[in-house]
Structure formats: C-alpha cells, structure tokens
Design an enzyme around this catalytic site. Structure first.
Site, mmCIF file in Angstrom:
data_model
loop_
_atom_site.group_PDB
_atom_site.id
_atom_site.type_symbol
_atom_site.label_atom_id
_atom_site.label_comp_id
_atom_site.label_asym_id
_atom_site.label_seq_id
_atom_site.Cartn_x
_atom_site.Cartn_y
_atom_site.Cartn_z
ATOM 1 C CB SER A 1 -58.088 93.250 -36.212
ATOM 2 O OG SER A 1 -59.309 92.902 -36.793
HETATM 3 N N1 SAH Z 1 -60.590 87.617 -37.375
HETATM 4 C C1 SAH Z 1 -59.770 87.730 -38.568
HETATM 5 C C2 SAH Z 1 -60.068 88.996 -39.364
HETATM 6 C C3 SAH Z 1 -61.200 88.767 -40.228
HETATM 7 S S1 SAH Z 1 -61.541 89.940 -41.516
HETATM 8 C C4 SAH Z 1 -58.298 87.620 -38.276
HETATM 9 O O1 SAH Z 1 -57.910 87.540 -37.100
HETATM 10 O O2 SAH Z 1 -57.513 87.577 -39.228
HETATM 11 C C5 SAH Z 1 -63.263 89.561 -41.657
HETATM 12 C C6 SAH Z 1 -63.577 88.195 -42.193
HETATM 13 O O3 SAH Z 1 -64.994 88.059 -42.173
HETATM 14 C C7 SAH Z 1 -63.142 87.987 -43.634
HETATM 15 O O4 SAH Z 1 -62.274 86.904 -43.710
HETATM 16 C C8 SAH Z 1 -64.462 87.727 -44.368
HETATM 17 O O5 SAH Z 1 -64.353 86.755 -45.386
HETATM 18 C C9 SAH Z 1 -65.360 87.228 -43.250
HETATM 19 N N2 SAH Z 1 -66.799 87.357 -43.513
HETATM 20 C C10 SAH Z 1 -67.484 88.390 -44.015
HETATM 21 N N3 SAH Z 1 -68.801 88.092 -44.120
HETATM 22 C C11 SAH Z 1 -68.946 86.831 -43.638
HETATM 23 C C12 SAH Z 1 -70.055 85.947 -43.464
HETATM 24 N N4 SAH Z 1 -71.301 86.264 -43.813
HETATM 25 N N5 SAH Z 1 -69.824 84.726 -42.953
HETATM 26 C C13 SAH Z 1 -68.575 84.331 -42.595
HETATM 27 N N6 SAH Z 1 -67.489 85.122 -42.729
HETATM 28 C C14 SAH Z 1 -67.668 86.357 -43.238
#
Ligand code: SAH
Length: 222
Positions: free
Chosen positions: A69
């Site tokens: 983000s």
């Molecule tokens: N917080 C992160 C951004 C994450 S993007 C940062 O600082 O870089 C969103 C993330 O959510 C992705 O890596 C994706 O794989 C994860 N995601 C999506 N669905 C999910 C689920 N059901 N359980 C765990 N992770 C999930």
C-alpha cells in the site's frame, strides 16, 4: 563504510524525511506513528525493479500479483488502530511485510497471515534483517483469523472484501478495533474503522481506497 553505502543511506534519509512530511500533510500527526514509519526502510520491502519508486506516494507491485500500500494509507491505517505498547495485533495479508514492520514498532506482538508461502517467507527474512523479534508469521487462510492466538486487541485487514469474515469479529476484544477495506473488487472500497462495544460494533469511514481482494483459502504451492 564505502562511498556508495553513504550515498545510499543519505538518499534513504532524505526520502524518509519527505515521506514523513507527506504523512503530516495528510493529517497523520501521532508522533509514535511518524517515528515508527521513519524507522522502517520501505525500500527493503519492494522488489529490486521497484526500488526507485519505493518511497513514492502510491501502491507498488510485489510478488504473486499483490501490492504494498501507499505510505499515507499505511500511516492512516496504523494511526486508526490507536496502538498501545501492550497490544497484541492480528494482520490479515502480510504481503511484503511493510505494514507489519510498522505495527511491530508500536505494539507488543503482531501475528500476521498470508495465503502465499513465497510472500510470507520473504517477509520473514526482512523481519530478521531488521531484527524485529515480536512478529509471528503464518501461511494460511486469514478469513479464519488465528483462533489459537485470539483474542486480539486490534485487527488489521490489508485486502478488500464485501463482508468481513465472522471469525474476525469474534477474535477482537471488547474495546478493540478492526481496520479493514470493505467494498467490491471492481470499484472503490471504504476503509472502515470498527470499534467493538459491549453489544456490537460502531463503524466510521476513513477514506476511499483500492486494495487487492481477500481470497478465502490458501495458495498452497506458492
Ligand atoms: N500489508 C501488505 C499488503 C498486502 S496486499 C504490505 O504491507 O505489503 C494483500 C495481501 O493479502 C496479499 O499478500 C494477499 O496474498 C493476502 N491475502 C488475500 N487473501 C488472503 C487470505 N484469505 N488469507 C491471508 N492472506 C490473504
């Protein structure tokens, strides 16, 4: 230290100072949050080809088709959690680990889950490099929360869904806070702040955002 290292450190310092200025302009004034974000080198969390843009005010691509983000969104979500040094926090969506590293500077322990093994492993090695010892990482389905470690003081979801999984509502303490982007995949989502009360939740909107989807299940082989 060789010349190149000094230039790199200096460049990072300048970019971090500029990032903090942007956070202030966006209304993020909490000194602890600003200090935490100043202490986490964002360039370590993006792939090499993205390094040049690491401090830009936008989301950036990471592995597995996911994104890290934009800095102001990370700052806003962090501030909205009202973190206390004693808090235990659950993060759904480790991704690069950047948001998690910022949280770890401000609370007792962060439990973070991602469905991609590749992302969780890379994030864990970054936590090690940065000597962040208060993070527990898991590969799994975050829609189930983390029952063995629940309840949490705060929960942050960094992937978007139309409706938050019931398990997450159950795994936050009364008086606790959930911050999550809610809304459709193909449109604008609302970043929500939910506070658990004795008899339910009160909700407020923080911003319009666009996050990658929260997908139930794990991505077993990745
Ligand atoms: N917080 C992160 C951004 C994450 S993007 C940062 O600082 O870089 C969103 C993330 O959510 C992705 O890596 C994706 O794989 C994860 N995601 C999506 N669905 C999910 C689920 N059901 N359980 C765990 N992770 C999930």
């Amino acid at each position: 230290m060789v010349r190149g290292d000094m230039d790199e450190e200096e460049a990072r310092r300048i970019r971090l100072a500029d990032l903090i200025l942007r956070l202030r302009r966006a209304g993020i004034m909490e000194q602890r949050v600003l200090a935490a974000m100043e202490a986490v080198p964002r360039d370590l969390f993006v792939p090499p080809e993205g390094r040049r843009d690491a401090y830009a005010e936008r989301a950036l691509p990471i592995d597995c088709g996911q994104t890290i983000s934009a800095p102001v969104i990370v700052g806003m979500m962090t501030a909205a959690l009202d973190l206390n040094p004693r808090d235990r926090v659950l993060e759904i969506g480790t991704g690069s680990g950047y948001q998690c590293a910022v949280l770890a500077k401000l609370c007792r322990r962060v439990y973070t889950i991602d469905r991609f093994r590749t992302l969780a492993a890379a994030a864990e090695s970054r936590f090690k490099t940065l000597r962040l010892g208060n993070i527990t990482t898991m590969v799994g389905d975050g829609t189930k929360g983390w029952p063995e470690a629940a309840p949490f003081d705060k929960i942050i979801v960094t992937a978007a869904t139309d409706a938050l999984p019931e398990a997450l509502f159950e795994q936050v303490v009364v008086g606790g806070i959930i911050v999550a982007p809610l809304g459709p995949q193909d449109g604008v989502q609302k970043l929500k702040r939910l506070v658990r009360t004795q008899d339910g939740f009160t909700a407020s909107d923080l911003a319009d955002v666009r996050f990658v989807p929260l997908i139930p299940g794990t991505a077993a082989r990745l």
